[in-house]
Design a protein around this motif. Structure first.
Motif, PDB file in Angstrom:
ATOM      1  N   SER A   1      17.607 -18.053 -39.544  1.00  0.00           N
ATOM      2  CA  SER A   1      17.466 -18.477 -38.158  1.00  0.00           C
ATOM      3  C   SER A   1      16.215 -19.329 -38.028  1.00  0.00           C
ATOM      4  O   SER A   1      15.453 -19.492 -38.981  1.00  0.00           O
ATOM      5  CB  SER A   1      17.408 -17.270 -37.226  1.00  0.00           C
ATOM      6  OG  SER A   1      18.599 -16.513 -37.297  1.00  0.00           O
ATOM      7  N   GLY A   2      15.995 -19.840 -36.800  1.00  0.00           N
ATOM      8  CA  GLY A   2      14.914 -20.786 -36.609  1.00  0.00           C
ATOM      9  C   GLY A   2      13.548 -20.251 -36.975  1.00  0.00           C
ATOM     10  O   GLY A   2      12.771 -20.901 -37.683  1.00  0.00           O
TER      11      GLY A   2
ATOM     12  N   GLU B   1      18.913 -14.209 -46.330  1.00  0.00           N
ATOM     13  CA  GLU B   1      20.031 -15.147 -46.239  1.00  0.00           C
ATOM     14  C   GLU B   1      19.691 -16.517 -46.815  1.00  0.00           C
ATOM     15  O   GLU B   1      20.506 -17.432 -46.739  1.00  0.00           O
ATOM     16  CB  GLU B   1      20.456 -15.298 -44.773  1.00  0.00           C
ATOM     17  CG  GLU B   1      21.009 -14.032 -44.159  1.00  0.00           C
ATOM     18  CD  GLU B   1      21.396 -14.185 -42.696  1.00  0.00           C
ATOM     19  OE1 GLU B   1      22.042 -13.268 -42.153  1.00  0.00           O
ATOM     20  OE2 GLU B   1      21.045 -15.225 -42.093  1.00  0.00           O
ATOM     21  N   PHE B   2      18.490 -16.646 -47.393  1.00  0.00           N
ATOM     22  CA  PHE B   2      18.075 -17.928 -47.937  1.00  0.00           C
ATOM     23  C   PHE B   2      18.531 -18.077 -49.382  1.00  0.00           C
ATOM     24  O   PHE B   2      18.439 -17.137 -50.176  1.00  0.00           O
ATOM     25  CB  PHE B   2      16.559 -18.086 -47.861  1.00  0.00           C
ATOM     26  CG  PHE B   2      16.039 -18.308 -46.461  1.00  0.00           C
ATOM     27  CD1 PHE B   2      15.844 -19.585 -45.982  1.00  0.00           C
ATOM     28  CD2 PHE B   2      15.767 -17.227 -45.634  1.00  0.00           C
ATOM     29  CE1 PHE B   2      15.371 -19.795 -44.690  1.00  0.00           C
ATOM     30  CE2 PHE B   2      15.291 -17.420 -44.350  1.00  0.00           C
ATOM     31  CZ  PHE B   2      15.101 -18.709 -43.877  1.00  0.00           C
TER      32      PHE B   2
ATOM     33  N   ILE C   1      31.582 -25.183 -34.760  1.00  0.00           N
ATOM     34  CA  ILE C   1      30.557 -24.158 -34.569  1.00  0.00           C
ATOM     35  C   ILE C   1      30.118 -23.621 -35.918  1.00  0.00           C
ATOM     36  O   ILE C   1      30.924 -23.098 -36.690  1.00  0.00           O
ATOM     37  CB  ILE C   1      31.074 -23.013 -33.683  1.00  0.00           C
ATOM     38  CG1 ILE C   1      31.444 -23.557 -32.293  1.00  0.00           C
ATOM     39  CG2 ILE C   1      30.025 -21.915 -33.572  1.00  0.00           C
ATOM     40  CD1 ILE C   1      32.005 -22.515 -31.353  1.00  0.00           C
ATOM     41  N   ILE C   2      28.826 -23.762 -36.197  1.00  0.00           N
ATOM     42  CA  ILE C   2      28.241 -23.273 -37.437  1.00  0.00           C
ATOM     43  C   ILE C   2      27.386 -22.059 -37.102  1.00  0.00           C
ATOM     44  O   ILE C   2      26.415 -22.162 -36.343  1.00  0.00           O
ATOM     45  CB  ILE C   2      27.390 -24.358 -38.113  1.00  0.00           C
ATOM     46  CG1 ILE C   2      28.278 -25.533 -38.535  1.00  0.00           C
ATOM     47  CG2 ILE C   2      26.656 -23.788 -39.329  1.00  0.00           C
ATOM     48  CD1 ILE C   2      27.500 -26.698 -39.119  1.00  0.00           C
TER      49      ILE C   2
ATOM     50  N   PHE D   1      28.599 -19.509 -41.488  1.00  0.00           N
ATOM     51  CA  PHE D   1      27.225 -19.851 -41.850  1.00  0.00           C
ATOM     52  C   PHE D   1      27.213 -20.938 -42.921  1.00  0.00           C
ATOM     53  O   PHE D   1      27.982 -20.892 -43.883  1.00  0.00           O
ATOM     54  CB  PHE D   1      26.501 -18.609 -42.355  1.00  0.00           C
ATOM     55  CG  PHE D   1      25.166 -18.890 -42.987  1.00  0.00           C
ATOM     56  CD1 PHE D   1      24.107 -19.298 -42.204  1.00  0.00           C
ATOM     57  CD2 PHE D   1      24.994 -18.767 -44.351  1.00  0.00           C
ATOM     58  CE1 PHE D   1      22.872 -19.571 -42.773  1.00  0.00           C
ATOM     59  CE2 PHE D   1      23.763 -19.028 -44.920  1.00  0.00           C
ATOM     60  CZ  PHE D   1      22.702 -19.434 -44.136  1.00  0.00           C
ATOM     61  N   LYS D   2      26.345 -21.924 -42.761  1.00  0.00           N
ATOM     62  CA  LYS D   2      26.183 -23.000 -43.733  1.00  0.00           C
ATOM     63  C   LYS D   2      24.701 -23.142 -44.059  1.00  0.00           C
ATOM     64  O   LYS D   2      23.861 -23.188 -43.164  1.00  0.00           O
ATOM     65  CB  LYS D   2      26.699 -24.340 -43.183  1.00  0.00           C
ATOM     66  CG  LYS D   2      28.166 -24.335 -42.771  1.00  0.00           C
ATOM     67  CD  LYS D   2      29.089 -24.227 -43.963  1.00  0.00           C
ATOM     68  CE  LYS D   2      30.548 -24.268 -43.533  1.00  0.00           C
ATOM     69  NZ  LYS D   2      31.479 -24.086 -44.664  1.00  0.00           N
ATOM     70  N   GLN D   3      24.384 -23.214 -45.359  1.00  0.00           N
ATOM     71  CA  GLN D   3      22.995 -23.420 -45.753  1.00  0.00           C
ATOM     72  C   GLN D   3      22.489 -24.782 -45.313  1.00  0.00           C
ATOM     73  O   GLN D   3      21.348 -24.946 -44.902  1.00  0.00           O
ATOM     74  CB  GLN D   3      22.862 -23.290 -47.287  1.00  0.00           C
ATOM     75  CG  GLN D   3      22.931 -21.872 -47.815  1.00  0.00           C
ATOM     76  CD  GLN D   3      21.648 -21.093 -47.588  1.00  0.00           C
ATOM     77  OE1 GLN D   3      20.640 -21.652 -47.180  1.00  0.00           O
ATOM     78  NE2 GLN D   3      21.691 -19.793 -47.841  1.00  0.00           N
TER      79      GLN D   3
END
Length: 356
Positions: free
Chosen positions: A15-16, A45-46, A214-215, A242-244
């Motif tokens: 997330s941000g 999640e990285f 929508i990602i 989810f997209k890296q």
């Protein structure tokens, strides 16, 4: 000058806030600081091998099953690392860092990433307020909100999110012309993103020639497909998960939309602006701060699908040159206020000032 920096976050979600924390860790590593990250939850999640990159991450176990051992482990790791500066992102991490400061000597930089504090954290946050050495906000609106309400006992500084600004003239692949208007929305399926309002707005516009990519990640608890089917908007909504890397999706979109109930300073919005995309976001403090100053798009009323639908339609029927101008305005604003070099140097100055 101290050269050991510990960064504490709730979890390494993609997330941000966590993205900014990871950028910060690698920046200080590149400046020959000794850096560690502590994640209060065992979540990553990285797509990064942190150990190999020289930034070790310590993950704590579930607090439901191991609260006492987690606390002892956290304190032991802190004493072993002996940080000169601890940078804590988000409320839970800030509260933990403030408490730990009573047992271990370090300078604390608390980073607040939103203009609204959840009720469940308000009391412990307020009770521990005053233990920070410096408070950093990522938006002027957040600073004004916390300081005007007396939640923070000292004045803070604003350091914006750092945003990579692509050279859109030199992209390997040029944008693909769309046969329909293509919106992009980048946000995990969390309650504060208020996807329900966005989906209802899409239903109002059903039948027009547009789609919304929508990602964002979702779970069985917040699965979006039932409501999409219920509203009959399947042909307009593409759930991509989810997209890296979101650059290709941003590059090929016509506009960006986000229907949040509250935000800090959403990276997704800033990244869309960096790609010169016109934006449509909720009229909440941090969004308003950016969109009005940059003149880069439209604001819609919170939890108002009819107003959101009106603004989406306004964007879709606007002449291409108007949308292009909005996009150019946003990109210029990002260059002037959110460039990675400027933001990271601001952080460097803040750390040096703290330990001086």
């Amino acid at each position: 000058m101290g050269n050991r920096i510990l960064l504490i976050t709730t979890a390494l979600c993609k997330s941000g806030a966590e993205t900014q924390l990871v950028k910060l860790a690698f920046f200080f590593k590149s400046r020959n600081y000794e850096v560690q990250i502590i994640s209060l939850k065992p979540i990553n999640e990285f797509d990064i091998d942190f150990e190999e990159e020289g930034v070790p991450v310590i993950y704590l176990k579930s607090w439901l099953s191991s609260p006492i051992s987690n606390g002892k482990f956290l304190l032991r790791k802190l004493k072993a690392f002996k940080p000169d500066v601890v940078i804590a992102f988000m409320f839970i991490s800030i509260i933990f860092a403030r408490i730990l400061k009573k047992y271990v000597s370090f300078k604390l930089i608390s980073s607040i990433r939103t203009a609204v504090i959840p009720f469940k954290w308000y009391i412990p946050f307020k009770l521990t307020s005053g233990l920070d050495d410096i408070v950093v906000y990522n938006a002027k609106a957040s600073k004004e909100s916390f300081e005007s309400k007396g939640i923070i006992k000292q004045n803070g500084v604003v350091i914006h999110n750092s945003i990579h600004i692509p050279d859109i003239e030199k992209l390997d692949d040029k944008p693909i012309p769309n046969d329909k208007f293509k919106w992009i929305c980048i946000a995990h399926f969390k309650w504060n993103k208020d996807y329900k309002t966005l989906f209802k707005a899409i239903q109002i516009l059903k039948g027009r020639n547009f789609s919304v990519d929508i990602i964002g990640g979702y779970t069985s608890a917040n699965n979006p497909f039932p409501i999409i089917k219920e509203l009959g908007i399947e042909e307009h909504v593409n759930i991509l998960g989810f997209k890296q890397n979101t650059s290709d999706y941003l590059k090929n979109a016509d506009a960006f939309v986000l229907s949040s109930l509250f935000e800090g300073m959403p990276n997704a919005l800033l990244e869309a602006m960096a790609y010169a995309k016109p934006v449509l976001v909720t009229d909440i403090a941090c969004n308003k701060e950016v969109v009005q100053f940059a003149a880069c798009g439209y604001l819609s009323n919170k939890k108002d699908e009819e107003d959101l639908a009106v603004k989406m339609l306004r964007m879709m029927i606007a002449p291409p040159n108007i949308r292009q101008k909005l996009g150019e305005n946003g990109r210029s604003y990002i260059k002037e206020n959110f460039s990675q070099n400027d933001v990271m140097n601001n952080w460097l100055q803040t750390v040096n000032y703290t330990v001086a």
